[in-house]
Design a protein around this motif. Structure first.
Motif, PDB file in Angstrom:
ATOM      1  N   VAL A 188       2.368  46.547 -44.647  1.00 34.34           N
ATOM      2  CA  VAL A 188       3.289  44.867 -44.852  1.00 34.34           C
ATOM      3  C   VAL A 188       3.446  44.515 -45.934  1.00 34.34           C
ATOM      4  CG1 VAL A 188       2.485  42.717 -43.616  1.00 34.34           C
ATOM      5  CG2 VAL A 188       1.492  44.745 -42.238  1.00 34.34           C
ATOM      6  N   LEU A 189       4.770  43.845 -45.879  1.00 34.67           N
ATOM      7  CA  LEU A 189       4.324  43.086 -47.310  1.00 34.67           C
ATOM      8  C   LEU A 189       3.966  41.596 -46.821  1.00 34.67           C
ATOM      9  CD1 LEU A 189       6.227  44.545 -49.843  1.00 34.67           C
ATOM     10  CD2 LEU A 189       8.139  43.946 -48.816  1.00 34.67           C
ATOM     11  N   GLU A 190       3.370  41.620 -47.852  1.00 33.52           N
ATOM     12  CA  GLU A 190       3.354  40.032 -47.802  1.00 33.52           C
ATOM     13  C   GLU A 190       4.152  39.191 -49.392  1.00 33.52           C
ATOM     14  OE1 GLU A 190      -1.372  40.259 -46.180  1.00 33.52           O
ATOM     15  OE2 GLU A 190      -0.437  39.436 -47.885  1.00 33.52           O
ATOM     16  N   SER A 191       4.295  37.733 -49.029  1.00 31.49           N
ATOM     17  CA  SER A 191       5.039  36.781 -49.991  1.00 31.49           C
ATOM     18  C   SER A 191       4.004  36.234 -50.480  1.00 31.49           C
ATOM     19  CB  SER A 191       5.764  36.180 -49.279  1.00 31.49           C
ATOM     20  OG  SER A 191       6.779  35.131 -50.448  1.00 31.49           O
ATOM     21  N   TRP A 192       3.530  35.901 -51.894  1.00 33.08           N
ATOM     22  CA  TRP A 192       2.730  34.483 -52.409  1.00 33.08           C
ATOM     23  C   TRP A 192       3.272  34.073 -53.079  1.00 33.08           C
ATOM     24  CZ3 TRP A 192      -3.042  34.947 -51.393  1.00 33.08           C
ATOM     25  CH2 TRP A 192      -3.327  35.936 -51.004  1.00 33.08           C
ATOM     26  N   TYR A 193       2.774  32.625 -53.887  1.00 30.53           N
ATOM     27  CA  TYR A 193       3.331  32.383 -54.500  1.00 30.53           C
ATOM     28  C   TYR A 193       2.343  31.933 -55.424  1.00 30.53           C
ATOM     29  CZ  TYR A 193       3.160  27.540 -52.530  1.00 30.53           C
ATOM     30  OH  TYR A 193       2.689  26.498 -51.015  1.00 30.53           O
ATOM     31  N   TRP A 194       2.440  30.985 -56.682  1.00 26.76           N
ATOM     32  CA  TRP A 194       1.243  30.122 -57.463  1.00 26.76           C
ATOM     33  C   TRP A 194       2.071  28.845 -58.090  1.00 26.76           C
ATOM     34  CZ3 TRP A 194       1.911  28.083 -62.808  1.00 26.76           C
ATOM     35  CH2 TRP A 194       0.170  27.454 -63.056  1.00 26.76           C
ATOM     36  N   SER A 195       1.100  27.740 -57.778  1.00 29.91           N
ATOM     37  CA  SER A 195       1.266  26.897 -58.865  1.00 29.91           C
ATOM     38  C   SER A 195       0.418  25.724 -58.736  1.00 29.91           C
ATOM     39  CB  SER A 195       2.275  25.636 -57.662  1.00 29.91           C
ATOM     40  OG  SER A 195       0.942  25.503 -56.944  1.00 29.91           O
ATOM     41  N   PRO A 196       0.560  24.578 -59.823  1.00 25.35           N
ATOM     42  CA  PRO A 196      -0.650  24.347 -60.113  1.00 25.35           C
ATOM     43  C   PRO A 196      -1.334  23.638 -59.168  1.00 25.35           C
ATOM     44  CG  PRO A 196       1.090  24.206 -61.964  1.00 25.35           C
ATOM     45  CD  PRO A 196       1.869  24.954 -60.760  1.00 25.35           C
ATOM     46  N   GLY A 197      -3.156  23.660 -59.702  1.00 26.02           N
ATOM     47  CA  GLY A 197      -4.000  23.329 -58.771  1.00 26.02           C
ATOM     48  C   GLY A 197      -3.991  24.052 -57.388  1.00 26.02           C
ATOM     49  N   PRO A 198      -3.145  24.726 -56.775  1.00 27.58           N
ATOM     50  CA  PRO A 198      -4.082  25.149 -55.362  1.00 27.58           C
ATOM     51  C   PRO A 198      -4.702  26.845 -56.061  1.00 27.58           C
ATOM     52  CG  PRO A 198      -2.018  23.937 -54.238  1.00 27.58           C
ATOM     53  CD  PRO A 198      -2.093  23.912 -56.263  1.00 27.58           C
ATOM     54  N   GLY A 199      -2.933  27.311 -57.384  1.00 33.07           N
ATOM     55  CA  GLY A 199      -3.195  28.440 -57.290  1.00 33.07           C
ATOM     56  C   GLY A 199      -2.372  29.697 -56.272  1.00 33.07           C
ATOM     57  N   PHE A 200      -2.776  30.552 -55.957  1.00 31.83           N
ATOM     58  CA  PHE A 200      -2.245  31.708 -55.495  1.00 31.83           C
ATOM     59  C   PHE A 200      -2.216  31.300 -54.105  1.00 31.83           C
ATOM     60  CE2 PHE A 200      -2.433  34.292 -59.382  1.00 31.83           C
ATOM     61  CZ  PHE A 200      -1.060  34.248 -59.139  1.00 31.83           C
ATOM     62  N   GLN A 201      -1.013  30.906 -53.824  1.00 32.10           N
ATOM     63  CA  GLN A 201      -1.073  30.608 -51.711  1.00 32.10           C
ATOM     64  C   GLN A 201       0.114  31.364 -51.169  1.00 32.10           C
ATOM     65  OE1 GLN A 201      -1.057  26.553 -50.646  1.00 32.10           O
ATOM     66  NE2 GLN A 201      -0.793  26.607 -52.702  1.00 32.10           N
ATOM     67  N   ARG A 202      -0.721  32.542 -49.888  1.00 30.13           N
ATOM     68  CA  ARG A 202      -0.186  33.729 -48.945  1.00 30.13           C
ATOM     69  C   ARG A 202       0.599  32.422 -48.262  1.00 30.13           C
ATOM     70  NH1 ARG A 202      -0.193  36.456 -44.543  1.00 30.13           N
ATOM     71  NH2 ARG A 202      -1.943  35.543 -43.554  1.00 30.13           N
ATOM     72  N   ARG A 203       1.803  33.077 -47.622  1.00 32.02           N
ATOM     73  CA  ARG A 203       3.278  32.423 -46.768  1.00 32.02           C
ATOM     74  C   ARG A 203       3.024  33.160 -45.880  1.00 32.02           C
ATOM     75  NH1 ARG A 203       6.720  32.675 -51.874  1.00 32.02           N
ATOM     76  NH2 ARG A 203       7.384  30.605 -52.317  1.00 32.02           N
ATOM     77  N   ALA A 204       3.606  32.513 -44.573  1.00 30.95           N
ATOM     78  CA  ALA A 204       3.414  33.322 -43.165  1.00 30.95           C
ATOM     79  C   ALA A 204       5.217  32.588 -43.227  1.00 30.95           C
ATOM     80  CB  ALA A 204       2.781  32.380 -42.310  1.00 30.95           C
ATOM     81  N   PRO A 205       5.486  33.394 -42.478  1.00 38.27           N
ATOM     82  CA  PRO A 205       6.113  35.112 -41.774  1.00 38.27           C
ATOM     83  C   PRO A 205       5.652  35.689 -42.784  1.00 38.27           C
ATOM     84  CG  PRO A 205       7.970  34.651 -41.249  1.00 38.27           C
ATOM     85  CD  PRO A 205       7.240  33.424 -41.952  1.00 38.27           C
ATOM     86  N   VAL A 206       5.129  37.188 -42.631  1.00 36.70           N
ATOM     87  CA  VAL A 206       5.389  37.945 -44.519  1.00 36.70           C
ATOM     88  C   VAL A 206       7.498  38.542 -44.316  1.00 36.70           C
ATOM     89  CG1 VAL A 206       2.994  38.937 -43.331  1.00 36.70           C
ATOM     90  CG2 VAL A 206       5.670  40.012 -42.019  1.00 36.70           C
ATOM     91  N   VAL A 207       6.669  39.163 -45.255  1.00 38.14           N
ATOM     92  CA  VAL A 207       8.399  39.803 -45.501  1.00 38.14           C
ATOM     93  C   VAL A 207       9.249  40.858 -44.740  1.00 38.14           C
ATOM     94  CG1 VAL A 207       9.910  40.705 -47.742  1.00 38.14           C
ATOM     95  CG2 VAL A 207       8.327  39.438 -47.831  1.00 38.14           C
ATOM     96  N   ALA A 208       8.483  41.943 -44.601  1.00 38.85           N
ATOM     97  CA  ALA A 208       8.662  43.369 -43.154  1.00 38.85           C
ATOM     98  C   ALA A 208       7.140  44.229 -42.930  1.00 38.85           C
ATOM     99  CB  ALA A 208       9.572  43.753 -44.345  1.00 38.85           C
ATOM    100  N   ASP A 209       7.700  44.665 -41.795  1.00 37.49           N
ATOM    101  CA  ASP A 209       6.843  45.618 -41.423  1.00 37.49           C
ATOM    102  C   ASP A 209       7.004  47.303 -41.831  1.00 37.49           C
ATOM    103  OD1 ASP A 209       3.802  46.293 -40.871  1.00 37.49           O
ATOM    104  OD2 ASP A 209       4.214  45.055 -39.227  1.00 37.49           O
ATOM    105  N   GLY A 210       5.828  47.755 -42.010  1.00 39.71           N
ATOM    106  CA  GLY A 210       6.441  48.949 -41.324  1.00 39.71           C
ATOM    107  C   GLY A 210       7.113  49.159 -43.105  1.00 39.71           C
TER     108      GLY A 210
END
Length: 225
Positions: free
Chosen positions: A104-126
């Motif tokens: 499963v390919l996941e997407s995360w982003y970092w911003s000041p304060g919250p730090g790293f957050q995971r997004r939904a939906p995933v980028v791709a599967d398989g």
């Protein structure tokens, strides 16, 4: 300068697999950001102080020419690869795409304060392998599926910080000539499949190489133009 030193990254962290690197915008000269997979679960991000000794000291915990001890995130999943880019959005957010052991390919982003957050939906599967690139807020992910097929998945900047992913025609290459460059500089102990390269503005232009050595440690070498 310190660019030509081979440095061990994350010596106190149990990581594995290839590491992804980009030049960020933090610090006077643009620090380097590196992401790696924890050997058990989660991800680690390390940053390199690219400033010189003559620059104002803004980060006393990491001296110029050294890597940080690392920040862990993404607990609960085991990853096999992770890559990072500096975003033009945010402002100055960091983008991470990471591949779980289950494909499963996941997407995360970092911003000041919250730090790293995971997004939904995933980028791709398989997915078996991928390569992440960034251009003007848009992300492109070249992927190889478990059945060997290759495709390109794109996320425009519209709706940021949320991201929406769509497949495009054509398939971008997943590999570069980082391994050949490393061998050309007499370094032959790199574990296969772990050599990565990225460009930075250090020393007027530098190729940043990362790899796993024979003992499994992450190594970093900057080669100025």
């Amino acid at each position: 300068m310190h660019s030509r030193n081979i440095i061990l990254v994350g010596r106190d962290r149990d990581t594995w697999g290839p590491a992804g690197l980009t030049q960020g915008v933090y610090g006077t000269r643009g620090n380097l950001e590196l992401v790696a997979c924890d050997a058990a679960e989660g991800l680690w991000v390390f940053w390199f102080n690219a400033d010189s000794a003559d620059d104002p000291l803004t980060t006393p915990d990491v001296p110029p020419g050294a890597w940080s001890s690392g920040l862990g995130f993404a607990d609960g999943s085991r990853y096999v690869d992770a890559q990072i880019v500096q975003s033009t959005l945010g402002p100055d957010h960091l983008e991470v795409v990471a591949l779980t052991a289950g494909g499963v390919l996941e997407s995360w982003y970092w911003s000041p304060g919250p730090g790293f957050q995971r997004r939904a939906p995933v980028v791709a599967d398989g997915i078996r392998a991928f390569r992440l690139t960034h251009r003007d807020g848009e992300l492109e992910v070249a992927v190889e599926s478990l059945d060997g097929g290759r495709s390109l998945i794109v996320s425009p900047a519209i709706g940021y910080p949320e991201r929406f992913w769509s497949a495009c025609d054509g398939a971008a290459p997943l590999d570069d000539d980082a391994a050949g460059m490393l061998a050309a500089h007499g370094i032959r102990d790199a574990q296969p499949g772990t050599v990565r390269s990225a460009r930075s503005s250090r020393d007027g232009g530098t190729t940043e190489l990362t790899w796993r050595d024979a003992d499994g440690g992450i190594r970093h070498l900057g080669i100025p133009d």
